[in-house]
Scaffold this motif. Structure first.
Motif, PDB file in Angstrom:
ATOM      1  N   TRP A  28       5.559   9.437   8.111  1.00 40.17           N
ATOM      2  CA  TRP A  28       4.649   9.141   6.995  1.00 40.17           C
ATOM      3  C   TRP A  28       4.161   7.691   7.071  1.00 40.17           C
ATOM      4  O   TRP A  28       2.955   7.421   6.932  1.00 40.17           O
ATOM      5  N   GLU A  62      -3.963  -1.260  -5.226  1.00 38.59           N
ATOM      6  CA  GLU A  62      -3.986   0.140  -4.814  1.00 38.59           C
ATOM      7  C   GLU A  62      -2.812   0.488  -3.904  1.00 38.59           C
ATOM      8  O   GLU A  62      -2.446  -0.273  -3.013  1.00 38.59           O
ATOM      9  N   CYS A 100       0.817  -1.211   0.000  1.00 36.46           N
ATOM     10  CA  CYS A 100       0.000   0.000   0.000  1.00 36.46           C
ATOM     11  C   CYS A 100       0.853   1.265   0.000  1.00 36.46           C
ATOM     12  O   CYS A 100       0.459   2.284  -0.554  1.00 36.46           O
ATOM     13  N   MET A 101       2.046   1.191   0.600  1.00 35.84           N
ATOM     14  CA  MET A 101       2.859   2.386   0.805  1.00 35.84           C
ATOM     15  C   MET A 101       3.900   2.628  -0.286  1.00 35.84           C
ATOM     16  O   MET A 101       4.338   3.762  -0.482  1.00 35.84           O
ATOM     17  N   HIS A 112       0.149   6.012   8.557  1.00 36.10           N
ATOM     18  CA  HIS A 112      -0.684   5.147   7.712  1.00 36.10           C
ATOM     19  C   HIS A 112      -0.938   3.776   8.344  1.00 36.10           C
ATOM     20  O   HIS A 112      -1.633   2.949   7.746  1.00 36.10           O
ATOM     21  N   TYR A 132       3.298  10.669  -2.346  1.00 37.81           N
ATOM     22  CA  TYR A 132       2.137  11.374  -1.818  1.00 37.81           C
ATOM     23  C   TYR A 132       0.918  11.045  -2.690  1.00 37.81           C
ATOM     24  O   TYR A 132       1.079  10.550  -3.826  1.00 37.81           O
ATOM     25  N   PRO A 133      -0.284  11.331  -2.219  1.00 32.94           N
ATOM     26  CA  PRO A 133      -1.469  11.051  -3.043  1.00 32.94           C
ATOM     27  C   PRO A 133      -1.445  11.723  -4.409  1.00 32.94           C
ATOM     28  O   PRO A 133      -2.024  11.205  -5.365  1.00 32.94           O
ATOM     29  N   VAL A 166      -0.624   4.303  -2.271  1.00 36.62           N
ATOM     30  CA  VAL A 166      -0.689   5.765  -2.139  1.00 36.62           C
ATOM     31  C   VAL A 166      -0.021   6.420  -3.353  1.00 36.62           C
ATOM     32  O   VAL A 166       1.149   6.162  -3.638  1.00 36.62           O
ATOM     33  N   GLY A 167      -0.762   7.237  -4.055  1.00 41.44           N
ATOM     34  CA  GLY A 167      -0.257   7.917  -5.245  1.00 41.44           C
ATOM     35  C   GLY A 167      -0.610   7.237  -6.553  1.00 41.44           C
ATOM     36  O   GLY A 167      -0.389   7.802  -7.629  1.00 41.44           O
ATOM     37  N   GLN A 168      -1.182   6.043  -6.461  1.00 40.51           N
ATOM     38  CA  GLN A 168      -1.433   5.262  -7.687  1.00 40.51           C
ATOM     39  C   GLN A 168      -2.368   5.981  -8.655  1.00 40.51           C
ATOM     40  O   GLN A 168      -2.095   6.041  -9.864  1.00 40.51           O
TER      41      GLN A 168
END
Length: 367
Positions: A125, A269, A70-71, A129, A91-92, A271-273
């Motif tokens: 960070w 999925e 995920c990260m 999460h 980042y997102p 983060v940032g995908q």
């Protein structure tokens, strides 16, 4: 004024003639014998680097794999035990938190190696999460861990004098745990940041000085030299390896930096995908390219770049006179329309706009 942090090898710097600088809050050697000499040694024989300022985190537990998937941008599920991969935290919006290495130590146990200037930011960070009830442990072991990099074509010969571990059989991004190196327990990884063959040795902070001295002694007849941050930067630059804060940042995505191979958009999925997938679908507005000066001048970080009409089209991220080729070259993040090979651009150096041309990278590739 804040006191600069020191690595466990700091007490040895004076003995080997180090000139130190403030590097992200650390008192680190920019050079020992000289940047050109150290650069040449790594390309031709071997160099030894203190990179103990880097950060090490341990991620473990039944949820460790899912958490890292995920990260991070790369596919952690593809790792075998005793294998590492290059990856990024985003980042997102697709900007980069940091780039890092992920080491699979065992099922449900991983080590992350992050950039020194980002240790606290990265830890926070990741920690923010983590969800309550998730079976994941996150531990910052940076202070207890030292990292020594032995790089260059003679690296294997030198290291083999000090260990019976099967280092000759290690492929790139593979590692041996609990190897005995000169009587010290080490994780020995076939990785590096120079474009050459080599190894990185993770040892406890208290063992670092002994390993450093043993390696220099073992390499004395092989041309091994102590090397600093200056040569590390020119070596990684010639090989087009990115530096966080220059080729990567919160404002520069991995795709713009040419690191799409490490972004697995179809793995599930992360983060940032979504932002990165949209960027890829819409076409990149900017791209990192190599440039070589035609006019006389050296491109430096953050120098602006213009087109023939005088419009600003980007900026230099890293530049220097290549120690290997004696050419004035740089990496530049430019608008997509100006990234084709042989495109003429103009770099502003001391108030003058000097001609350069887009060239192929990496500037150096090991034979």
């Amino acid at each position: 004024m804040a006191t600069l942090k020191q690595t466990p090898l700091y007490p040895l710097y004076a003995k080997y003639g180090a000139k130190t600088i403030d590097f992200g809050g650390w008192d680190l050697p920019v050079q020992f014998s000289g940047i050109q000499q150290e650069h040449d040694a790594v390309r031709g024989q071997a160099g030894l680097f203190d990179v103990s300022h880097m950060g090490e985190f341990y991620v473990s537990g039944a949820g460790a794999l899912a958490f890292l998937q995920c990260m991070t941008t790369n596919d952690v599920s593809k790792l075998e035990t005793n294998q590492a991969q290059y990856s990024l935290l985003c980042y997102p919006d697709g900007g980069v938190v940091d780039d890092l290495l992920v080491y699979k130590l065992a099922e449900e146990r991983y080590m992350l190696v992050v950039n020194a200037s980002n240790i606290d930011k990265d830890y926070d960070w990741l920690a923010q999460h983590l969800t309550t009830g998730e079976d994941v442990s996150l531990v910052n072991a940076s202070d207890e861990t030292a990292l020594i990099a032995l790089q260059g074509p003679k690296a294997e010969t030198i290291l083999a004098k000090l260990t019976a571990a099967p280092i000759q059989a290690l492929r790139p991004f593979r590692f041996v745990q609990d190897a005995d190196v000169a009587g010290v327990k080490a994780l020995v990884s076939r990785t590096g940041y120079t474009g050459e063959d080599g190894f990185e040795l993770y040892v406890s902070s208290g063992d670092a000085a002994a390993v450093w001295e043993e390696l220099l002694e073992a390499g004395a007849g092989e041309g091994l030299v102590a090397a600093g941050l200056g040569a590390r930067d020119t070596l990684r630059f010639e090989s087009r390896l990115p530096l966080y804060g220059q080729e990567l940042s919160a404002e520069i995505s991995p795709l713009e930096a040419g690191l799409g191979i490490f972004v697995k958009l179809d793995k599930g999925e992360f983060v940032g995908q979504q932002a990165l997938a949209a960027q890829k679908a819409q076409g990149l507005p900017r791209k990192l390219v190599g440039i070589e000066m035609i006019d006389r001048g050296i491109p430096r970080s953050h120098y602006p770049v213009y087109n023939a009409a005088g419009e600003r089209i980007g900026e230099v991220t890293t530049g220097t006179q290549s120690p290997t080729f004696k050419r004035n070259v740089g990496l530049a993040l430019l608008q997509q329309a100006y990234t084709a090979l042989e495109t003429e651009v103009f770099v502003e150096i001391r108030g003058k706009r000097l001609k350069a041309v887009v060239v192929k990278t990496p500037f150096y590739r090991r034979a």
